[in-house]
Design a protein around this motif. Structure first.
Motif, PDB file in Angstrom:
ATOM      1  N   TYR A   1      31.738  51.845  35.680  1.00  0.00           N
ATOM      2  CA  TYR A   1      31.162  50.637  36.266  1.00  0.00           C
ATOM      3  C   TYR A   1      31.888  49.393  35.777  1.00  0.00           C
ATOM      4  O   TYR A   1      32.297  48.538  36.577  1.00  0.00           O
ATOM      5  N   PHE A   2      32.054  49.292  34.451  1.00  0.00           N
ATOM      6  CA  PHE A   2      32.730  48.126  33.897  1.00  0.00           C
ATOM      7  C   PHE A   2      34.196  48.097  34.319  1.00  0.00           C
ATOM      8  O   PHE A   2      34.776  47.024  34.529  1.00  0.00           O
ATOM      9  N   SER A   3      34.796  49.271  34.452  1.00  0.00           N
ATOM     10  CA  SER A   3      36.188  49.338  34.902  1.00  0.00           C
ATOM     11  C   SER A   3      36.330  48.795  36.315  1.00  0.00           C
ATOM     12  O   SER A   3      37.264  48.050  36.634  1.00  0.00           O
ATOM     13  N   SER A   4      35.377  49.179  37.186  1.00  0.00           N
ATOM     14  CA  SER A   4      35.430  48.694  38.568  1.00  0.00           C
ATOM     15  C   SER A   4      35.177  47.201  38.638  1.00  0.00           C
ATOM     16  O   SER A   4      35.787  46.486  39.435  1.00  0.00           O
ATOM     17  N   ARG A   5      34.233  46.687  37.774  1.00  0.00           N
ATOM     18  CA  ARG A   5      33.983  45.233  37.746  1.00  0.00           C
ATOM     19  C   ARG A   5      35.226  44.477  37.282  1.00  0.00           C
ATOM     20  O   ARG A   5      35.562  43.418  37.805  1.00  0.00           O
ATOM     21  N   TYR A   6      35.917  45.049  36.270  1.00  0.00           N
ATOM     22  CA  TYR A   6      37.121  44.418  35.749  1.00  0.00           C
ATOM     23  C   TYR A   6      38.221  44.378  36.811  1.00  0.00           C
ATOM     24  O   TYR A   6      38.912  43.369  36.976  1.00  0.00           O
ATOM     25  N   SER A   7      38.366  45.462  37.560  1.00  0.00           N
ATOM     26  CA  SER A   7      39.370  45.510  38.629  1.00  0.00           C
ATOM     27  C   SER A   7      39.059  44.488  39.715  1.00  0.00           C
ATOM     28  O   SER A   7      39.956  43.862  40.276  1.00  0.00           O
ATOM     29  N   MET A   8      37.760  44.332  40.006  1.00  0.00           N
ATOM     30  CA  MET A   8      37.351  43.360  41.011  1.00  0.00           C
ATOM     31  C   MET A   8      37.733  41.943  40.591  1.00  0.00           C
ATOM     32  O   MET A   8      38.236  41.144  41.391  1.00  0.00           O
ATOM     33  N   ILE A   9      37.506  41.645  39.311  1.00  0.00           N
ATOM     34  CA  ILE A   9      37.853  40.305  38.804  1.00  0.00           C
ATOM     35  C   ILE A   9      39.364  40.094  38.840  1.00  0.00           C
ATOM     36  O   ILE A   9      39.848  39.030  39.216  1.00  0.00           O
ATOM     37  N   ARG A  10      40.126  41.119  38.457  1.00  0.00           N
ATOM     38  CA  ARG A  10      41.588  40.995  38.460  1.00  0.00           C
ATOM     39  C   ARG A  10      42.134  40.797  39.861  1.00  0.00           C
ATOM     40  O   ARG A  10      43.153  40.111  40.058  1.00  0.00           O
ATOM     41  N   ASN A  11      41.480  41.385  40.859  1.00  0.00           N
ATOM     42  CA  ASN A  11      41.953  41.276  42.238  1.00  0.00           C
ATOM     43  C   ASN A  11      41.428  40.036  42.946  1.00  0.00           C
ATOM     44  O   ASN A  11      41.802  39.788  44.099  1.00  0.00           O
ATOM     45  N   LEU A  12      40.586  39.283  42.270  1.00  0.00           N
ATOM     46  CA  LEU A  12      39.980  38.116  42.901  1.00  0.00           C
ATOM     47  C   LEU A  12      41.015  37.118  43.431  1.00  0.00           C
ATOM     48  O   LEU A  12      40.862  36.617  44.558  1.00  0.00           O
ATOM     49  N   PRO A  13      42.071  36.800  42.685  1.00  0.00           N
ATOM     50  CA  PRO A  13      43.036  35.820  43.207  1.00  0.00           C
ATOM     51  C   PRO A  13      43.650  36.218  44.539  1.00  0.00           C
ATOM     52  O   PRO A  13      44.028  35.348  45.334  1.00  0.00           O
ATOM     53  N   PHE A  14      43.743  37.514  44.805  1.00  0.00           N
ATOM     54  CA  PHE A  14      44.426  37.967  46.005  1.00  0.00           C
ATOM     55  C   PHE A  14      43.599  37.778  47.273  1.00  0.00           C
ATOM     56  O   PHE A  14      44.133  37.883  48.383  1.00  0.00           O
ATOM     57  N   ILE A  15      42.312  37.535  47.128  1.00  0.00           N
ATOM     58  CA  ILE A  15      41.495  37.300  48.315  1.00  0.00           C
ATOM     59  C   ILE A  15      41.409  35.820  48.647  1.00  0.00           C
ATOM     60  O   ILE A  15      40.833  35.441  49.673  1.00  0.00           O
ATOM     61  N   LEU A  16      41.968  34.970  47.778  1.00  0.00           N
ATOM     62  CA  LEU A  16      41.977  33.535  48.032  1.00  0.00           C
ATOM     63  C   LEU A  16      43.090  33.182  49.009  1.00  0.00           C
ATOM     64  O   LEU A  16      44.088  33.882  49.120  1.00  0.00           O
ATOM     65  N   LYS A  17      42.951  32.051  49.678  1.00  0.00           N
ATOM     66  CA  LYS A  17      43.912  31.639  50.700  1.00  0.00           C
ATOM     67  C   LYS A  17      45.156  31.031  50.075  1.00  0.00           C
ATOM     68  O   LYS A  17      45.132  30.544  48.956  1.00  0.00           O
ATOM     69  N   GLY A  18      46.255  31.042  50.867  1.00  0.00           N
ATOM     70  CA  GLY A  18      47.450  30.319  50.481  1.00  0.00           C
ATOM     71  C   GLY A  18      48.489  31.145  49.750  1.00  0.00           C
ATOM     72  O   GLY A  18      48.326  32.345  49.522  1.00  0.00           O
ATOM     73  N   ASP A  19      49.594  30.456  49.408  1.00  0.00           N
ATOM     74  CA  ASP A  19      50.656  31.093  48.646  1.00  0.00           C
ATOM     75  C   ASP A  19      50.260  31.172  47.177  1.00  0.00           C
ATOM     76  O   ASP A  19      49.126  30.862  46.804  1.00  0.00           O
ATOM     77  N   SER A  20      51.216  31.574  46.346  1.00  0.00           N
ATOM     78  CA  SER A  20      50.906  31.803  44.931  1.00  0.00           C
ATOM     79  C   SER A  20      50.377  30.546  44.247  1.00  0.00           C
ATOM     80  O   SER A  20      49.378  30.599  43.515  1.00  0.00           O
ATOM     81  N   LEU A  21      51.025  29.393  44.493  1.00  0.00           N
ATOM     82  CA  LEU A  21      50.598  28.151  43.851  1.00  0.00           C
ATOM     83  C   LEU A  21      49.195  27.744  44.304  1.00  0.00           C
ATOM     84  O   LEU A  21      48.368  27.304  43.506  1.00  0.00           O
ATOM     85  N   GLU A  22      48.945  27.907  45.605  1.00  0.00           N
ATOM     86  CA  GLU A  22      47.622  27.535  46.130  1.00  0.00           C
ATOM     87  C   GLU A  22      46.544  28.475  45.600  1.00  0.00           C
ATOM     88  O   GLU A  22      45.425  28.054  45.304  1.00  0.00           O
ATOM     89  N   LYS A  23      46.878  29.758  45.473  1.00  0.00           N
ATOM     90  CA  LYS A  23      45.910  30.703  44.913  1.00  0.00           C
ATOM     91  C   LYS A  23      45.544  30.318  43.483  1.00  0.00           C
ATOM     92  O   LYS A  23      44.376  30.403  43.072  1.00  0.00           O
ATOM     93  N   LYS A  24      46.546  29.912  42.696  1.00  0.00           N
ATOM     94  CA  LYS A  24      46.284  29.495  41.321  1.00  0.00           C
ATOM     95  C   LYS A  24      45.352  28.286  41.299  1.00  0.00           C
ATOM     96  O   LYS A  24      44.434  28.203  40.475  1.00  0.00           O
ATOM     97  N   LEU A  25      45.599  27.334  42.199  1.00  0.00           N
ATOM     98  CA  LEU A  25      44.762  26.140  42.258  1.00  0.00           C
ATOM     99  C   LEU A  25      43.337  26.497  42.655  1.00  0.00           C
ATOM    100  O   LEU A  25      42.364  26.010  42.054  1.00  0.00           O
ATOM    101  N   ARG A  26      43.200  27.363  43.640  1.00  0.00           N
ATOM    102  CA  ARG A  26      41.858  27.770  44.085  1.00  0.00           C
ATOM    103  C   ARG A  26      41.134  28.546  42.982  1.00  0.00           C
ATOM    104  O   ARG A  26      39.927  28.377  42.791  1.00  0.00           O
ATOM    105  N   LEU A  27      41.870  29.388  42.260  1.00  0.00           N
ATOM    106  CA  LEU A  27      41.257  30.142  41.173  1.00  0.00           C
ATOM    107  C   LEU A  27      40.788  29.201  40.066  1.00  0.00           C
ATOM    108  O   LEU A  27      39.713  29.390  39.482  1.00  0.00           O
ATOM    109  N   THR A  28      41.585  28.168  39.796  1.00  0.00           N
ATOM    110  CA  THR A  28      41.183  27.173  38.789  1.00  0.00           C
ATOM    111  C   THR A  28      39.920  26.442  39.226  1.00  0.00           C
ATOM    112  O   THR A  28      39.027  26.181  38.406  1.00  0.00           O
ATOM    113  N   LEU A  29      39.836  26.104  40.510  1.00  0.00           N
ATOM    114  CA  LEU A  29      38.617  25.461  41.019  1.00  0.00           C
ATOM    115  C   LEU A  29      37.413  26.379  40.861  1.00  0.00           C
ATOM    116  O   LEU A  29      36.318  25.932  40.495  1.00  0.00           O
TER     117      LEU A  29
END
Length: 453
Positions: free
Chosen positions: A4-32
């Motif tokens: 369960y915790f492994s799947s939650r951790y994977s979900m958090i790690r993959n979170l940036p990839f579901i955000l919009k934009g290129d790499s820089l924009e994803k970083k900005l959205r993740l920071t927000l």
């Protein structure tokens, strides 16, 4: 449980990839998103704490802060990021100021609240570095100024008036509070900077036109009888300290930075102006002038209109111009490029592929587009006597081009031996140091005078 915790951790790690934009924009959205969740957690805790303590006015203020955190988190997934950024950073700054002024129930921990301003100052300097000048430079300075104001004065709003709480040893206190944060912010700005030679060239090149450091040189082009048939306009940059800087150094920088648009427009204007000046002194009707066109120029929305206006202004016939493009041009928007090439071809302007044989999709480019001339790259020409493969490539390129009805110009001719060999193979146009180096306008005029008399 572990899975369960492994799947939650994977979900958090993959979170940036579901955000919009290129790499820089994803970083900005993740920071927000991080900022929004942090605001929600801190706001909920402080709201409950103040409700329990009976400080209902401040508890309501923290509820608003929690709602702001929700908005920030929501904005991380929404379109219109730039608009939301302006709203978010100013709303955060305003909410922090209000909390610092109004939350006076926790005197012992008052200074810990200043950390929010510190976080906003450094965070905006780091995260917003790719945004507008206001967000990336001015806003962090505004936050720093407000931080220093609170640190120095300890200002609060009590009893319907501003109250100051200046420490007795104010100098000691101010220095120890302000110097570290200023040093930290300067470190952030320094780490964001680019101090490479490339960045220095970009900054100096951006002012080169205004400072009259750019100039055009003209290299003669001749036919198989060594008769002048035209010139290639070549850009030169004479730096006031470093002297002449090679085009191989500054042209790639200009293209990468976008300065090539302005520089290319200047080259077009100066070339046509020079043609017009020589027209008044000599008969240039049989001489063509070649101008190098960058892919970024070619795709720019104003290129066609600006070129036509410049031609009209200087009263230059389109048939006397040849635009040179490299094979790498065709890796961009081929439909748009094809339309531009076709439009100018119909007006009479000729097109040549420069540096042919060392770039991208050579055969495809000459079959798909309205190309008139092929310029065989000098890196092939210079090895035809020592490298059999280079000689075969040059020979077959000449044969193929002639069969397709294209003119062939050999670059980098440095001796009579090269000239005789290539002429015998069927090449009909030549350019190189054997005939003349690139010449300043005054020296090129001697060639013009000789050719027209």
């Amino acid at each position: 449980m572990i899975s369960y915790f492994s799947s939650r951790y994977s979900m958090i790690r993959n979170l940036p990839f579901i955000l919009k934009g290129d790499s820089l924009e994803k970083k900005l959205r993740l920071t927000l998103l991080i900022a929004g969740i942090s605001s929600i957690l801190a706001g909920i805790y402080m709201a409950l704490f103040n409700f329990a303590s009976g400080h209902y006015d401040i508890a309501c203020l923290y509820c608003v802060s929690t709602a702001l955190g929700g908005y920030i988190s929501f904005a991380a997934f929404c379109s219109g990021l730039k608009r939301n950024l302006y709203i978010i950073v100013h709303a955060l700054l305003l909410s922090i100021i209000l909390l610092l002024l109004l939350d006076n129930y926790h005197a012992a921990g008052k200074h810990s609240e200043y950390n929010y301003l510190l976080a906003l100052t450094v965070g905006s300097a780091l995260v917003l570095r790719q945004q507008s000048a206001y967000l990336s430079k001015v806003f962090p300075i505004i936050c720093l100024t407000i931080y220093l104001l609170f640190i120095v004065t300890g200002v609060t709003w009590q009893n319907d008036a501003f109250q100051m709480n200046i420490p007795e040893e104010s100098g000691f206190y101010i220095v120890n509070c302000s110097v570290p944060i200023i040093a930290l912010l300067l470190t952030v700005f320094t780490s964001r900077g680019d101090y490479s030679e490339t960045d220095l060239i970009k900054r100096e090149l951006s002012n080169a036109i205004e400072k009259n450091e750019l100039d055009l040189y003209y290299q003669p082009q001749v036919d198989n009888e060594k008769k002048l048939i035209g010139f290639e306009a070549l850009l030169r940059w004479k730096h006031p300290v470093k002297g002449f800087i090679s085009p191989e150094v500054f042209i790639p920088v200009a293209e990468k930075s976008g300065l090539i648009i302005e520089i290319g427009k200047w080259v077009m204007e100066r070339t046509l102006q020079q043609m017009s000046d020589w027209d008044r002194m000599y008969n240039l009707s049989n001489l063509k002038f070649s101008i190098n066109i960058s892919p970024l120029q070619l795709m720019h929305r104003d290129f066609t209109q600006d070129t036509l206006l410049t031609l009209s202004h200087h009263r230059i016939s389109p048939e006397r111009l040849k635009f040179e493009i490299t094979e790498t041009t065709f890796i961009y928007d081929q439909k748009r490029i094809g339309d531009v090439i076709s439009h100018f071809s119909q007006l009479g302007i000729k097109w040549a592929i420069d540096d042919f044989g060392v770039g991208y999709s050579s055969l495809k480019s000459i079959s798909d587009f309205a190309i008139d001339d092929i310029k065989i790259d000098k890196s092939l020409i210079m090895h035809i006597f020592e490298n059999e493969s280079a000689a075969i490539v040059v020979h077959k390129t000449i044969e193929l081009s002639r069969e397709m009805g294209l003119n062939v110009l050999a670059e980098g001719i440095e001796s009579e031996e090269y000239f005789d060999y290539l002429r015998d193979k069927g090449c009909n146009l030549f350019q190189g140091y054997h005939f003349a180096r690139p010449l300043p306008a005054g020296d090129a005029a001697l060639w013009v005078r000789k050719a027209t008399t």
